[in-house]
Design a protein around this motif. Structure first.
Motif, short mmCIF file in Angstrom:
data_model
loop_
_atom_site.label_atom_id
_atom_site.label_comp_id
_atom_site.label_asym_id
_atom_site.label_seq_id
_atom_site.Cartn_x
_atom_site.Cartn_y
_atom_site.Cartn_z
N ARG A 157 0.87 -1.17 0.00
CA ARG A 157 0.00 0.00 0.00
C ARG A 157 0.91 1.22 0.00
NH1 ARG A 157 -5.01 -1.39 -1.40
NH2 ARG A 157 -5.49 0.74 -0.81
N ILE A 158 0.60 2.18 -0.87
CA ILE A 158 1.42 3.38 -0.98
C ILE A 158 0.56 4.61 -0.72
CG2 ILE A 158 1.12 3.47 -3.50
CD1 ILE A 158 4.03 4.62 -3.61
N GLY A 159 1.11 5.54 0.05
CA GLY A 159 0.42 6.78 0.36
C GLY A 159 0.50 7.76 -0.79
N PRO A 160 -0.39 8.76 -0.83
CA PRO A 160 -0.43 9.70 -1.95
C PRO A 160 0.85 10.53 -2.11
CG PRO A 160 -2.06 10.30 -0.27
CD PRO A 160 -1.48 8.99 0.13
N MET A 161 1.48 10.93 -1.02
CA MET A 161 2.72 11.72 -1.15
C MET A 161 3.86 10.86 -1.68
SD MET A 161 1.92 14.78 -0.48
CE MET A 161 3.54 15.50 -0.45
N ALA A 162 3.96 9.63 -1.19
CA ALA A 162 4.99 8.71 -1.69
C ALA A 162 4.74 8.39 -3.16
CB ALA A 162 5.02 7.43 -0.86
N LEU A 163 3.48 8.18 -3.52
CA LEU A 163 3.14 7.89 -4.91
C LEU A 163 3.50 9.07 -5.81
CD1 LEU A 163 1.83 6.00 -6.99
CD2 LEU A 163 -0.37 7.02 -6.38
N GLU A 164 3.16 10.27 -5.39
CA GLU A 164 3.46 11.46 -6.19
C GLU A 164 4.96 11.61 -6.42
OE1 GLU A 164 3.29 16.21 -5.45
OE2 GLU A 164 1.45 15.10 -4.97
N ARG A 165 5.74 11.46 -5.36
CA ARG A 165 7.19 11.60 -5.50
C ARG A 165 7.80 10.48 -6.34
NH1 ARG A 165 10.19 12.61 -0.16
NH2 ARG A 165 11.93 12.42 -1.62
N ALA A 166 7.24 9.26 -6.23
CA ALA A 166 7.73 8.15 -7.03
C ALA A 166 7.40 8.37 -8.51
CB ALA A 166 7.15 6.84 -6.54
N MET A 167 6.21 8.89 -8.78
CA MET A 167 5.80 9.13 -10.17
C MET A 167 6.65 10.22 -10.82
SD MET A 167 1.69 8.66 -9.96
CE MET A 167 1.40 8.55 -11.72
N CYS A 168 7.13 11.17 -10.02
CA CYS A 168 7.98 12.25 -10.53
C CYS A 168 9.44 11.81 -10.63
CB CYS A 168 7.91 13.47 -9.62
SG CYS A 168 6.31 14.26 -9.60
N GLY A 169 9.75 10.62 -10.18
CA GLY A 169 11.13 10.14 -10.22
C GLY A 169 11.99 10.65 -9.07
N GLU A 170 11.37 11.27 -8.07
CA GLU A 170 12.12 11.80 -6.92
C GLU A 170 12.36 10.75 -5.84
OE1 GLU A 170 10.00 15.08 -5.23
OE2 GLU A 170 9.85 16.13 -7.15
N LEU A 171 11.65 9.63 -5.92
CA LEU A 171 11.70 8.64 -4.85
C LEU A 171 11.72 7.24 -5.45
CD1 LEU A 171 11.55 8.53 -1.71
CD2 LEU A 171 9.08 8.27 -1.95
N LYS A 172 12.67 6.45 -5.03
CA LYS A 172 12.76 5.05 -5.43
C LYS A 172 12.07 4.22 -4.35
CE LYS A 172 16.40 1.69 -6.43
NZ LYS A 172 17.85 1.52 -6.49
#
Length: 184
Positions: A157-172
């Motif tokens: 399960r992924i939270g919205p902030m983690a998802l947003e940053r992952a989609m932008c390539g800021e978070l692995k």
């Protein structure tokens, strides 16, 4: 016979965690969050004022269901509370300075021996988590290093902030050796 352990892997940034905490407290005002460390005394659990100021391991405690918690007094004198059973274990996701978010998890005992009130509470906080997170991730196939060789991965399960940053390539997104990413 002891119950089964229900668990869910989590990818949550502190803002995501705070939203989950607020929603749980709104639904269950008697809930407290305990840091997994030695207690000061048998009747003094280590309640945290804010999840963001706590360590990496917590317990979610509904004090209305279990007004007191069992403790274990270790040979060295440390007083330790339960990690699971009358509480839900919360191992927090950890953001590593390299821009990676390492998965955490919730774990709870369900089934035999669990009171109906505790079973309802576990179901209720899982419902809160499901409403505030998504599970639309994929991972590289085992043994593959080809970015196009992926499979759906719904255990996280992924939270919205983690998802947003992952989609932008800021978070692995990682869990052990597993590399995850949002589905396109």
């Amino acid at each position: 016979m002891p119950g089964e352990v229900r668990q869910v892997a989590l990818l949550l940034l502190p803002q995501d965690e705070q939203a989950v905490v607020e929603a749980i407290i709104e639904r269950y005002p008697a809930v407290k969050f305990l840091e997994s460390r030695p207690w000061e005394a048998e009747s003094v659990p280590p309640i945290v004022g804010s999840i963001n100021s706590s360590g990496s391991s917590l317990a979610i405690w509904n004090s209305k269901i279990h007004p007191t918690l069992p403790v274990d007094i270790r040979p060295n004198g440390n007083i330790m509370g339960p990690q699971i059973g009358p509480v839900v274990q919360w191992l927090r996701s950890r953001e590593i300075p390299s821009g990676s978010l390492n998965a955490g998890r919730w774990a709870a005992t369900v089934g035999n021996g669990q009171s109906p009130e505790m079973s309802d509470f576990i179901k209720g906080i899982w419902d809160v988590l499901m409403k505030l997170t998504r599970n639309e991730l994929e991972r590289l196939k085992k043994g593959s290093y080809n970015e196009d060789s992926v499979v759906s991965e719904s255990r996280f399960r992924i939270g919205p902030m983690a998802l947003e940053r992952a989609m932008c390539g800021e978070l692995k997104l990682v869990s052990g050796g597993m590399i995850l990413r949002p589905r396109p």
